[in-house]
Design an enzyme around this catalytic site. Structure first.
Site, mmCIF file in Angstrom:
data_model
loop_
_atom_site.group_PDB
_atom_site.id
_atom_site.type_symbol
_atom_site.label_atom_id
_atom_site.label_comp_id
_atom_site.label_asym_id
_atom_site.label_seq_id
_atom_site.Cartn_x
_atom_site.Cartn_y
_atom_site.Cartn_z
ATOM 1 N N CYS A 134 0.819 -1.222 0.000
ATOM 2 C CA CYS A 134 0.000 0.000 0.000
ATOM 3 C C CYS A 134 0.846 1.263 0.000
ATOM 4 C CB CYS A 134 -0.932 0.009 1.209
ATOM 5 S SG CYS A 134 -1.936 -1.462 1.327
ATOM 6 N N ASN A 158 -9.953 -0.700 1.345
ATOM 7 C CA ASN A 158 -8.516 -0.524 1.144
ATOM 8 C C ASN A 158 -8.160 -0.959 -0.284
ATOM 9 O OD1 ASN A 158 -5.746 -0.739 1.081
ATOM 10 N ND2 ASN A 158 -5.560 -1.798 3.041
ATOM 11 N N HIS A 179 -3.297 6.988 3.222
ATOM 12 C CA HIS A 179 -3.738 5.696 2.689
ATOM 13 C C HIS A 179 -5.043 5.305 3.398
ATOM 14 C CE1 HIS A 179 -4.007 1.603 1.584
ATOM 15 N NE2 HIS A 179 -3.494 1.097 2.689
HETATM 16 N N1 ACO Z 1 -16.283 -9.547 11.845
HETATM 17 C C1 ACO Z 1 -16.459 -9.834 13.139
HETATM 18 N N2 ACO Z 1 -15.452 -10.098 13.974
HETATM 19 C C2 ACO Z 1 -14.204 -10.052 13.464
HETATM 20 C C3 ACO Z 1 -13.937 -9.763 12.123
HETATM 21 C C4 ACO Z 1 -15.040 -9.502 11.281
HETATM 22 N N3 ACO Z 1 -14.903 -9.210 9.981
HETATM 23 N N4 ACO Z 1 -12.612 -9.778 11.913
HETATM 24 C C5 ACO Z 1 -12.044 -10.084 13.093
HETATM 25 N N5 ACO Z 1 -13.011 -10.262 14.039
HETATM 26 C C6 ACO Z 1 -12.844 -10.609 15.428
HETATM 27 C C7 ACO Z 1 -11.555 -11.334 15.703
HETATM 28 O O1 ACO Z 1 -11.681 -12.708 15.417
HETATM 29 C C8 ACO Z 1 -11.375 -11.060 17.182
HETATM 30 O O2 ACO Z 1 -12.187 -11.957 17.892
HETATM 31 P P1 ACO Z 1 -11.649 -12.629 19.252
HETATM 32 O O3 ACO Z 1 -11.404 -11.469 20.176
HETATM 33 O O4 ACO Z 1 -12.785 -13.517 19.645
HETATM 34 O O5 ACO Z 1 -10.405 -13.344 18.861
HETATM 35 C C9 ACO Z 1 -11.962 -9.664 17.356
HETATM 36 O O6 ACO Z 1 -12.773 -9.425 16.193
HETATM 37 C C10 ACO Z 1 -10.911 -8.582 17.449
HETATM 38 O O7 ACO Z 1 -9.944 -8.788 16.425
HETATM 39 P P2 ACO Z 1 -8.776 -7.789 16.173
HETATM 40 O O8 ACO Z 1 -7.925 -8.308 15.053
HETATM 41 O O9 ACO Z 1 -8.101 -7.460 17.475
HETATM 42 O O10 ACO Z 1 -9.598 -6.519 15.695
HETATM 43 P P3 ACO Z 1 -9.065 -5.096 15.373
HETATM 44 O O11 ACO Z 1 -9.797 -4.118 16.148
HETATM 45 O O12 ACO Z 1 -7.548 -5.075 15.393
HETATM 46 O O13 ACO Z 1 -9.510 -4.921 13.848
HETATM 47 C C11 ACO Z 1 -8.559 -5.030 11.649
HETATM 48 C C12 ACO Z 1 -9.069 -5.828 12.849
HETATM 49 C C13 ACO Z 1 -9.706 -4.194 11.108
HETATM 50 C C14 ACO Z 1 -8.100 -6.019 10.591
HETATM 51 C C15 ACO Z 1 -7.396 -4.121 12.100
HETATM 52 O O14 ACO Z 1 -6.463 -4.865 12.809
HETATM 53 C C16 ACO Z 1 -6.706 -3.428 10.964
HETATM 54 O O15 ACO Z 1 -7.274 -2.576 10.321
HETATM 55 N N6 ACO Z 1 -5.400 -3.737 10.737
HETATM 56 C C17 ACO Z 1 -4.630 -3.084 9.727
HETATM 57 C C18 ACO Z 1 -4.880 -3.758 8.426
HETATM 58 C C19 ACO Z 1 -4.386 -2.941 7.275
HETATM 59 O O16 ACO Z 1 -4.766 -1.812 7.139
HETATM 60 N N7 ACO Z 1 -3.533 -3.492 6.426
HETATM 61 C C20 ACO Z 1 -3.100 -2.678 5.346
HETATM 62 C C21 ACO Z 1 -2.074 -3.180 4.584
HETATM 63 S S1 ACO Z 1 -2.690 -3.973 3.179
HETATM 64 C C22 ACO Z 1 -1.359 -4.129 2.069
HETATM 65 O O17 ACO Z 1 -0.271 -3.593 2.155
HETATM 66 C C23 ACO Z 1 -1.634 -5.084 0.967
#
Ligand code: ACO
Length: 339
Positions: A116, A286, A256
């Site tokens: 990204c 994204n 981004h």
């Molecule tokens: N729906 C419902 N629950 C979910 C979902 C979903 N889609 N996805 C994850 N959960 C659950 C998890 O299983 C977890 O459950 P648990 O506590 O029972 O284990 C809970 O939600 C919390 O999960 P986290 O991963 O801690 O959630 P977080 O608040 O961190 O959000 C997210 C997850 C949105 C993926 C976040 O971590 C994020 O945005 N990370 C950055 C990702 C990104 O932007 N990457 C970009 C680079 S892409 C590139 O370069 C190609």
């Protein structure tokens, strides 16, 4: 003799697939909810390519719009850089396919992989070629169709990504407009946090790799999240300092578009009011290397990015990489109205 000169963005364009996937669709395929997706990411819908739609098609559409906006023809281009991690094929470069599609007969062409962060990496590369006098007109395209490499059984990644392309023309500029500074970085210790494992020399594609979905994106979401929150602010401040500016000088912040919580925390770090932050993650998710140029193009169309504005763009992504740039904007939406 080559001499150092200033380069700027003299044309911009973008292209998105027509098909829309909203959060309700994801409720029907994985254990998730609209409420979870909106609260945790800010995303309401995203565009995805249909079968047969590929990176070079979207890239060529965005490129043609950028050429039109700059008022130049494809034959004038010296170089095409395509920032992508989901090109048409592992090789040849998607940039070469775009070259053929738009008729940029005399251009050199290569792809650049920085996830990204790819668009700002490519912009920085184009800036160096133009400032050094090596080239006069460079097309930079950020394009990704991550829907093609997403595991739609993995709720932690499938809700995040959308497809699209954004393009700019980089050329010498007069006066104070142009690219004022750039900052690039990488921390390879985070390489395993965000990857497509299979399909390279380390793990060629096998039936087993496909069965275990190693040919799709795997991400340690919360690790990447923590990294992003820290680096988006740090890199923006470094880019501002490098050109002698402060957050008070910023007219518009174009980060981004990965997650609204990451965007808001970076904006807090810079102490920017909401009206200076451009957000469209709710509409497109994204779009990886395409997200910043799509956002800039839309900001300009909406009259939120005007000639004379100081814009800060910043990205983070696979690598792990990061990249920021400060640009004094010099163009408007009118065709051929370049600096
Ligand atoms: N729906 C419902 N629950 C979910 C979902 C979903 N889609 N996805 C994850 N959960 C659950 C998890 O299983 C977890 O459950 P648990 O506590 O029972 O284990 C809970 O939600 C919390 O999960 P986290 O991963 O801690 O959630 P977080 O608040 O961190 O959000 C997210 C997850 C949105 C993926 C976040 O971590 C994020 O945005 N990370 C950055 C990702 C990104 O932007 N990457 C970009 C680079 S892409 C590139 O370069 C190609």
């Amino acid at each position: 003799m080559n001499s150092v000169r200033r380069a700027g963005i003299v044309g911009i364009g973008s292209a998105l697939p027509e098909k829309v996937l909203n959060n309700e669709y994801f409720e029907s395929i994985v254990d998730t909810s609209d409420e979870w997706i909106v609260t945790r990411t800010g995303i309401k819908e995203r565009r995805v390519a249909v079968d047969g739609e590929c990176a070079s098609q979207l890239a060529a559409r965005a490129a043609e719009q950028a050429l039109n906006n700059a008022g130049i023809s494809a034959e004038e281009l010296d170089l095409i850089i395509c920032a992508t991690i989901s090109g048409d094929m592992p090789f040849p470069a998607t940039a070469s396919i775009v070259q053929e599609k738009i008729g940029a007969k005399k251009a050199a062409a290569f792809d650049l992989s920085a996830g990204c962060s790819g668009f700002v990496y490519a912009l920085t590369t184009a800036n160096s070629f133009v400032c050094s006098g090596t080239y006069n007109k460079v097309l930079v395209v950020g394009v990704d169709l991550l829907s093609k490499v997403t595991d739609y059984t993995d709720r932690t990644t499938c809700i995040l990504f959308g497809d699209g392309a954004g393009a700019v023309i980089v050329a010498p500029t007069d006066g104070s407009h142009g690219i004022l500074s750039t900052v690039l970085g990488s921390d390879g210790a985070g390489a395993e946090l965000l990857k497509i494992e299979a399909g390279g020399s380390r793990m060629p594609i096998t039936v087993e790799a496909i069965e275990t979905r190693q040919h799709c994106i795997k991400m340690a979401g919360s690790e990447v999240f923590k990294f992003a929150v820290r680096i988006m602010g740090d890199a923006s401040l470094q880019a501002l300092e490098k050109c002698g500016l402060t957050p008070e000088d910023v007219d518009i912040f174009i980060p981004h578009q990965a997650n609204i919580r990451i965007i808001e925390s970076a904006a807090r770090r810079l102490n920017l009011p909401p009206e200076k932050i451009f957000v469209n993650v709710q509409k497109y998710g994204n779009t990886s290397a395409a997200s910043i140029p799509i956002a800039m193009s839309e900001a300009m169309q909406e009259g939120r990015l005007k000639p004379g504005d100081v814009v800060v763009m910043v990205g983070f992504g696979a690598g792990l990489t990061w990249a920021a740039s400060v640009v004094k904007w010099g163009i408007s939406a009118n065709n051929g109205n370049s600096v």
